[in-house]
Design a protein around this motif. Sequence first.
Motif, PDB file in Angstrom:
ATOM      1  N   GLU A 149      -1.492   5.633  14.368  1.00 14.69           N
ATOM      2  CA  GLU A 149      -0.423   5.462  15.340  1.00 14.69           C
ATOM      3  C   GLU A 149      -0.507   4.084  15.985  1.00 14.69           C
ATOM      4  OE1 GLU A 149      -0.500   8.611  18.154  1.00 14.69           O
ATOM      5  OE2 GLU A 149       0.077  10.147  16.693  1.00 14.69           O
ATOM      6  N   PHE A 150       0.663   3.515  16.308  1.00 10.22           N
ATOM      7  CA  PHE A 150       0.716   2.188  16.907  1.00 10.22           C
ATOM      8  C   PHE A 150       1.882   2.119  17.882  1.00 10.22           C
ATOM      9  CE2 PHE A 150       1.712  -2.464  16.772  1.00 10.22           C
ATOM     10  CZ  PHE A 150       0.499  -2.913  17.260  1.00 10.22           C
ATOM     11  N   ARG A 151       1.670   1.437  18.994  1.00  9.67           N
ATOM     12  CA  ARG A 151       2.703   1.249  20.012  1.00  9.67           C
ATOM     13  C   ARG A 151       2.894  -0.245  20.215  1.00  9.67           C
ATOM     14  NH1 ARG A 151       2.990   0.296  25.520  1.00  9.67           N
ATOM     15  NH2 ARG A 151       4.550   1.469  26.699  1.00  9.67           N
ATOM     16  N   GLU A 152       4.146  -0.692  20.204  1.00  7.54           N
ATOM     17  CA  GLU A 152       4.427  -2.117  20.305  1.00  7.54           C
ATOM     18  C   GLU A 152       5.607  -2.335  21.245  1.00  7.54           C
ATOM     19  OE1 GLU A 152       5.291  -5.912  17.313  1.00  7.54           O
ATOM     20  OE2 GLU A 152       5.096  -3.882  16.502  1.00  7.54           O
ATOM     21  N   GLU A 153       5.452  -3.300  22.135  1.00  9.87           N
ATOM     22  CA  GLU A 153       6.537  -3.642  23.049  1.00  9.87           C
ATOM     23  C   GLU A 153       6.932  -5.091  22.814  1.00  9.87           C
ATOM     24  OE1 GLU A 153       6.809  -1.870  27.113  1.00  9.87           O
ATOM     25  OE2 GLU A 153       6.554  -3.956  27.739  1.00  9.87           O
ATOM     26  N   ILE A 154       8.230  -5.326  22.655  1.00 13.04           N
ATOM     27  CA  ILE A 154       8.751  -6.649  22.335  1.00 13.04           C
ATOM     28  C   ILE A 154       9.766  -7.053  23.393  1.00 13.04           C
ATOM     29  CG2 ILE A 154       9.990  -8.030  20.615  1.00 13.04           C
ATOM     30  CD1 ILE A 154       9.085  -5.998  18.500  1.00 13.04           C
ATOM     31  N   ALA A 155       9.641  -8.273  23.913  1.00 14.48           N
ATOM     32  CA  ALA A 155      10.624  -8.794  24.860  1.00 14.48           C
ATOM     33  C   ALA A 155      11.897  -9.176  24.105  1.00 14.48           C
ATOM     34  CB  ALA A 155      10.059  -9.996  25.600  1.00 14.48           C
ATOM     35  N   VAL A 156      13.035  -8.799  24.639  1.00 19.11           N
ATOM     36  CA  VAL A 156      14.316  -9.107  23.992  1.00 19.11           C
ATOM     37  C   VAL A 156      14.579 -10.606  24.086  1.00 19.11           C
ATOM     38  CG1 VAL A 156      16.816  -8.794  24.133  1.00 19.11           C
ATOM     39  CG2 VAL A 156      15.287  -6.827  24.417  1.00 19.11           C
ATOM     40  N   ASN A 157      14.938 -11.200  22.962  1.00  8.86           N
ATOM     41  CA  ASN A 157      15.301 -12.614  22.911  1.00  8.86           C
ATOM     42  C   ASN A 157      16.721 -12.767  23.466  1.00  8.86           C
ATOM     43  OD1 ASN A 157      16.209 -15.198  22.088  1.00  8.86           O
ATOM     44  ND2 ASN A 157      14.759 -15.217  20.390  1.00  8.86           N
ATOM     45  N   THR A 158      16.854 -13.429  24.599  1.00  7.98           N
ATOM     46  CA  THR A 158      18.167 -13.536  25.239  1.00  7.98           C
ATOM     47  C   THR A 158      19.155 -14.380  24.447  1.00  7.98           C
ATOM     48  OG1 THR A 158      17.336 -15.390  26.572  1.00  7.98           O
ATOM     49  CG2 THR A 158      17.212 -13.189  27.550  1.00  7.98           C
ATOM     50  N   THR A 159      18.630 -15.248  23.579  1.00  8.82           N
ATOM     51  CA  THR A 159      19.509 -16.089  22.752  1.00  8.82           C
ATOM     52  C   THR A 159      20.061 -15.314  21.573  1.00  8.82           C
ATOM     53  OG1 THR A 159      18.216 -18.046  23.378  1.00  8.82           O
ATOM     54  CG2 THR A 159      19.682 -18.247  21.464  1.00  8.82           C
ATOM     55  N   THR A 160      19.171 -14.575  20.883  1.00  7.31           N
ATOM     56  CA  THR A 160      19.591 -13.748  19.742  1.00  7.31           C
ATOM     57  C   THR A 160      19.038 -12.347  19.943  1.00  7.31           C
ATOM     58  OG1 THR A 160      17.648 -14.506  18.495  1.00  7.31           O
ATOM     59  CG2 THR A 160      19.728 -15.675  18.127  1.00  7.31           C
ATOM     60  N   PRO A 161      19.641 -11.558  20.828  1.00  9.85           N
ATOM     61  CA  PRO A 161      19.089 -10.236  21.153  1.00  9.85           C
ATOM     62  C   PRO A 161      19.037  -9.278  19.970  1.00  9.85           C
ATOM     63  CG  PRO A 161      21.264 -10.535  22.144  1.00  9.85           C
ATOM     64  CD  PRO A 161      20.830 -11.875  21.634  1.00  9.85           C
ATOM     65  N   ALA A 162      19.874  -9.473  18.969  1.00 10.51           N
ATOM     66  CA  ALA A 162      19.879  -8.572  17.816  1.00 10.51           C
ATOM     67  C   ALA A 162      18.677  -8.791  16.900  1.00 10.51           C
ATOM     68  CB  ALA A 162      21.165  -8.736  17.020  1.00 10.51           C
ATOM     69  N   GLY A 163      17.999  -9.908  17.062  1.00 10.13           N
ATOM     70  CA  GLY A 163      16.861 -10.205  16.198  1.00 10.13           C
ATOM     71  C   GLY A 163      17.242 -11.083  15.031  1.00 10.13           C
ATOM     72  N   PRO A 164      16.422 -11.079  13.974  1.00  7.54           N
ATOM     73  CA  PRO A 164      15.324 -10.139  13.698  1.00  7.54           C
ATOM     74  C   PRO A 164      14.058 -10.419  14.516  1.00  7.54           C
ATOM     75  CG  PRO A 164      15.467 -11.769  11.960  1.00  7.54           C
ATOM     76  CD  PRO A 164      16.643 -12.025  12.857  1.00  7.54           C
ATOM     77  N   TYR A 165      13.239  -9.363  14.686  1.00  6.05           N
ATOM     78  CA  TYR A 165      11.958  -9.446  15.366  1.00  6.05           C
ATOM     79  C   TYR A 165      10.856  -9.073  14.376  1.00  6.05           C
ATOM     80  CZ  TYR A 165      14.811  -9.232  19.636  1.00  6.05           C
ATOM     81  OH  TYR A 165      15.731  -9.464  20.623  1.00  6.05           O
ATOM     82  N   ALA A 166       9.805  -9.879  14.361  1.00  4.89           N
ATOM     83  CA  ALA A 166       8.659  -9.576  13.506  1.00  4.89           C
ATOM     84  C   ALA A 166       7.834  -8.457  14.131  1.00  4.89           C
ATOM     85  CB  ALA A 166       7.791 -10.819  13.318  1.00  4.89           C
ATOM     86  N   LEU A 167       7.398  -7.510  13.317  1.00  4.69           N
ATOM     87  CA  LEU A 167       6.572  -6.399  13.780  1.00  4.69           C
ATOM     88  C   LEU A 167       5.099  -6.709  13.537  1.00  4.69           C
ATOM     89  CD1 LEU A 167       8.701  -3.441  12.389  1.00  4.69           C
ATOM     90  CD2 LEU A 167       8.711  -4.384  14.699  1.00  4.69           C
ATOM     91  N   ALA A 168       4.251  -6.212  14.406  1.00  3.51           N
ATOM     92  CA  ALA A 168       2.816  -6.477  14.286  1.00  3.51           C
ATOM     93  C   ALA A 168       2.228  -5.796  13.064  1.00  3.51           C
ATOM     94  CB  ALA A 168       2.089  -6.015  15.545  1.00  3.51           C
ATOM     95  N   LYS A 169       2.776  -4.655  12.677  1.00  2.00           N
ATOM     96  CA  LYS A 169       2.296  -3.895  11.516  1.00  2.00           C
ATOM     97  C   LYS A 169       3.493  -3.490  10.676  1.00  2.00           C
ATOM     98  CE  LYS A 169      -2.005  -3.851  12.881  1.00  2.00           C
ATOM     99  NZ  LYS A 169      -1.929  -5.224  13.387  1.00  2.00           N
ATOM    100  N   THR A 170       3.229  -3.038   9.452  1.00  4.83           N
ATOM    101  CA  THR A 170       4.292  -2.542   8.581  1.00  4.83           C
ATOM    102  C   THR A 170       4.424  -1.040   8.773  1.00  4.83           C
ATOM    103  OG1 THR A 170       3.842  -4.261   6.936  1.00  4.83           O
ATOM    104  CG2 THR A 170       5.111  -2.333   6.217  1.00  4.83           C
ATOM    105  N   PRO A 171       5.522  -0.563   9.376  1.00  2.00           N
ATOM    106  CA  PRO A 171       5.650   0.876   9.640  1.00  2.00           C
ATOM    107  C   PRO A 171       5.815   1.678   8.355  1.00  2.00           C
ATOM    108  CG  PRO A 171       7.198  -0.413  10.963  1.00  2.00           C
ATOM    109  CD  PRO A 171       6.654  -1.322   9.906  1.00  2.00           C
ATOM    110  N   LEU A 172       5.330   2.920   8.395  1.00  2.00           N
ATOM    111  CA  LEU A 172       5.685   3.867   7.354  1.00  2.00           C
ATOM    112  C   LEU A 172       7.145   4.255   7.543  1.00  2.00           C
ATOM    113  CD1 LEU A 172       2.533   6.146   7.362  1.00  2.00           C
ATOM    114  CD2 LEU A 172       3.307   4.751   5.460  1.00  2.00           C
ATOM    115  N   GLU A 173       7.851   4.398   6.446  1.00  6.15           N
ATOM    116  CA  GLU A 173       9.263   4.737   6.531  1.00  6.15           C
ATOM    117  C   GLU A 173       9.456   6.065   7.256  1.00  6.15           C
ATOM    118  OE1 GLU A 173      11.693   4.267   3.097  1.00  6.15           O
ATOM    119  OE2 GLU A 173      10.507   2.599   2.305  1.00  6.15           O
TER     120      GLU A 173
END
Length: 274
Positions: A67-91
């Motif tokens: 299990e992993f918990r990750e919090e990401i600050a929203v990018n105010t310039t491009t809020p839709a992302g993309p955002y890099a994840l710290a780990k590769t989630p299981l589908e």
Amino acid sequence: MIHSLIQNLVTLLQGGFADVIPSGHIVVGASSAPAADDLPLIALYPDKLAINQNVKETNSSQPRPQEFREEIAVNTTTPAGPYALAKTPLEKSTICKAIFDKGTVKERQALLVENKDFEIDYQQAKIVFTYDLAKASHILLKYSFVGVFTMREFQQDFLVDIFDDDIAEVEKWASLATGMILTSHDELIEQYNFTTKTEYTANQFLTYHTLDRIQMLEGVPSRADNCVKLQLKFKVVGQMKLTKAITSDFGLIEKIHSPGRISEQPVDVEIELG
């Protein structure tokens, strides 16, 4: 291993001694004999770290979901992302929430749905949103990734050096500081384990620390040039979980196909993440 605990202890003592000892006289880090104008002084800092060799080690040499918990600050310039994840989630393991007005009395969260409000690129470990995040401040993600891990119990001391120009005053501050720490034991453990988590990541590696207890060991008085010093020693006991992520060729079992014991018809058993 206990940096955040030391920070929380300083905050605790500064609050406990408010209007009695200036907050600038309660500090992190070892101190030499302070000047008369700096008395009384209370300095807190970590000491010896040891790994308990008598406790049976817990290991997972076979890859399994972590299990992993990750919090990401929203990018105010491009809020839709993309955002890099710290780990590769299981589908299909990802739970995602958008957080609005974080840290205020108006804080609220919105649960987002994969393939409707967001999509994950599992090859690149990135997430992109179709949900409008323009007014959100953070994104909270909870997901599983595949990894191997090992657990170790650790013990670490921390020291509280108390300086003043009179042994009676030093004893008073030491007694009060000890009372503040030990009567706040459960709150300090909860802060360390949940509020200010000690969690570090680097590429596929993740380490996570938790504490079980805080104990007082001893107090050693001495003289320090123009003042008296009393050093209090405490010990904390906790665990380290050390994990390495496996980034390819694994997936979740979604369904088990079984004929059953007596049925001629196949039976599908749904599998859910706990």
